[in-house]
Scaffold this motif. Sequence first.
Motif, short mmCIF file in Angstrom:
data_model
loop_
_atom_site.label_atom_id
_atom_site.label_comp_id
_atom_site.label_asym_id
_atom_site.label_seq_id
_atom_site.Cartn_x
_atom_site.Cartn_y
_atom_site.Cartn_z
N TYR A 46 0.77 -1.37 0.12
CA TYR A 46 -0.02 -0.05 0.13
C TYR A 46 0.87 1.36 0.03
CZ TYR A 46 -4.10 -2.61 1.14
OH TYR A 46 -5.27 -3.73 1.07
N GLU A 47 2.22 1.09 0.02
CA GLU A 47 3.02 2.35 0.32
C GLU A 47 2.73 3.42 -0.70
OE1 GLU A 47 7.42 3.12 1.67
OE2 GLU A 47 7.06 1.18 0.66
N ASN A 48 2.95 3.08 -1.85
CA ASN A 48 2.65 4.11 -2.94
C ASN A 48 1.21 4.95 -2.98
OD1 ASN A 48 5.04 3.64 -4.30
ND2 ASN A 48 4.53 2.30 -5.70
N LYS A 49 0.27 3.92 -2.74
CA LYS A 49 -0.79 4.76 -2.69
C LYS A 49 -1.18 5.75 -1.39
CE LYS A 49 -4.56 2.37 -3.99
NZ LYS A 49 -5.67 1.32 -4.18
N LEU A 50 -0.72 5.21 -0.14
CA LEU A 50 -0.68 6.14 0.83
C LEU A 50 0.05 7.27 0.85
CD1 LEU A 50 -0.67 3.50 4.04
CD2 LEU A 50 -2.77 4.49 2.82
N ASN A 51 1.31 7.07 0.20
CA ASN A 51 2.27 8.22 -0.13
C ASN A 51 1.46 9.27 -0.89
OD1 ASN A 51 4.35 7.91 1.24
ND2 ASN A 51 5.38 6.59 -0.05
N ASP A 52 0.89 8.82 -1.93
CA ASP A 52 -0.25 9.80 -2.62
C ASP A 52 -1.15 10.63 -1.73
OD1 ASP A 52 1.22 9.03 -4.96
OD2 ASP A 52 -0.10 7.73 -5.79
N TYR A 53 -1.87 9.85 -1.04
CA TYR A 53 -2.92 10.24 -0.20
C TYR A 53 -2.26 11.33 0.77
CZ TYR A 53 -6.03 6.51 -1.12
OH TYR A 53 -6.93 5.54 -1.68
#
Length: 663
Positions: A46-53
């Motif tokens: 989930y790292e990339n998605k959470l970084n975008d958030y």
Amino acid sequence: MSINQLLNKELFRTYARITSEVSAIKKSDMPFEDKKHVMKGLRQKYENKLNDYNKTASEFASTFLNRYELEDHIITARIGSPTPYGNQLKDYLWSGISLDKDKSFSFQYSWVFQKEGLEVTFCFGSGGSSSGSIEEGKKLEKENRMRAVEQQFLYTLSNSANYKIVEQMLNEENFVLTSEWLNSEGQGFSNINEYLDHIRIKTGAKTGITRYFKKDELLADKFNLEEKIYCFFDIFRPIWDQLHKSSETFNSLIETSSEEIAVSSEAKTDEDNVNPDVVNEELQKIRRYIRFKGFQFPDHLIENFYLSLKTKPFVILAGVSGTGKTKLVKLFAEALGATSVNRQFTLIPVRPDWSDPSDLLGYKDLSGAFRPGRLTEVLLEATKPSNRHKPYFICLDEMNLARVEHYFSDLLSVLETQEWRDGRIVTASLIWKESLTTDHDQQTFGNMYLPDNVYLVGTVNMDETTHPFSKKVLDRANTIEFNYINLAQYPDEALADDDELAMQVPNGFLRSDYLQLVDTYGEYRELVHRTTEKLVKINTILEEIHSHVGFRIRDAICFYLIYNERFQLLSEDAALDMQLLQKILPRVQGSGSSVKRALLQLMEVALDKSLPIQKMMDDPTEPSFKWNAGSSSESVKYPQSARKIAFMLRRLEEDGFTSYWLS
């Protein structure tokens, strides 16, 4: 970038899945090391998605700061936080701004996305660290900083304008007052008074005011979260600015004092404990607060009262009835955020039948249980770790209706046992643990002492219903007199209805920095010498009537003048004038020629010129000194003392007896 871009079903589904998967890993029977490995894989998933958030949320926080021209810290939620399982993913997105860089120990305006909705909240941090462990001393300092601002937030609710702001948010914007986060099933209050009653018992992190949005509400057509966040802040802005200023004041007071950190006593006696600019600013606020409440006091009385409390935490206010002695204590305390509501101000009316310390401290009943007195209840509250940074005021009203030396004897004794210990001023015990019977009493009240955040102020009248003071009492207190009244004073109509906000200040603002003259002698050697030379001359005069002073009064007067020089509140002559009036003259009383000669010699000191003393002694018709409120004092070195001496001489001529206390 708009935070509205985050509002979609995928956001909430993502955090719901994270919550479910993290819970499954924790509950599984797999070996601990395998759990850590799986948790790491979940983070990578989930790292990339959470970084975008996080990027979107923090960019909006930057836009928010620019819009309001603030310099507060941006809050950006970390993807994970340290746990035994490794860096565990968070199941919420937290962003916003805070008063201080360390959001966990600060006041925040934040927006928190969770799996089922969103909290928009003005609140205090959790008091923890999301980046791992924190050293205990630093944690205590951070907690005390946050507690001070938290108390200021609670105090704002007693201000009518701020009360209306919070009412508007509760009634029109559907906020609730919270003592815990709502998503943790915390309690919400729609009534301010109910909230205050609760929070006085359970104060702590996460105190604040919160608006909770459900997921369906957020996903509705035309819902604009960005506009909501701006709107809420526009309403709350006056309170935010007051808390921001309070936080800055507290930080400037505490930075060099390290008062709430366990450090050596050498660090405690540094002259920079309190910033002189901050002291002057706070005293101006106190004067303004008192004026806004419709009261006026003589010039420099507030400075004098402050210096007296700073010198020793025991002050006596003397004067005729109705001159505002009790009101001064109450308003001064309120201006510093100490009220009867938050239990930092306590009025204790003294009864004529008090005869021993049990009336103040408490007693054991027939069953052996200890029944605490009013004073002990305050000491118990003031010594709690969460309260050590707050000043507590005790006003003993009509203090001399009973004999002070009888019921106050224990306090008078322990005041002289003050010493530095682990960065605090402590005293000998007032209530010995061994004297208590039950385990509960021993744990609760055993070895109770007078902490350095408690300030004792007695108000006294001198008439046929009261008792005089012994030198034992006078040695330990500054006596401030209220006998010269100007009735031609009126409230300022333009300010009478203004409910000016008081400021919470840390205890370092009032607490003594010196206990022994050696603590400050090196830095203020010349001032100490100048002052002592004058006191030696005065003491020679007082010896003739057995009223001379010892080292205790010498040190107290020096401390008063040192604080005055540090903070630049009065001229040196004006400060010494106050001390002659408050520490020397109260000791003088009696009849006969020796007292008259001593008073005339003291008048020479006050006027700074020679007088025909022998002629005035031999000729009782020699005109006495004329002194009243309209007399010019420009050529008089110590005008306050001179006026009092003139009054005492007149009483001696008219009545054959004189005393400082005759009104």
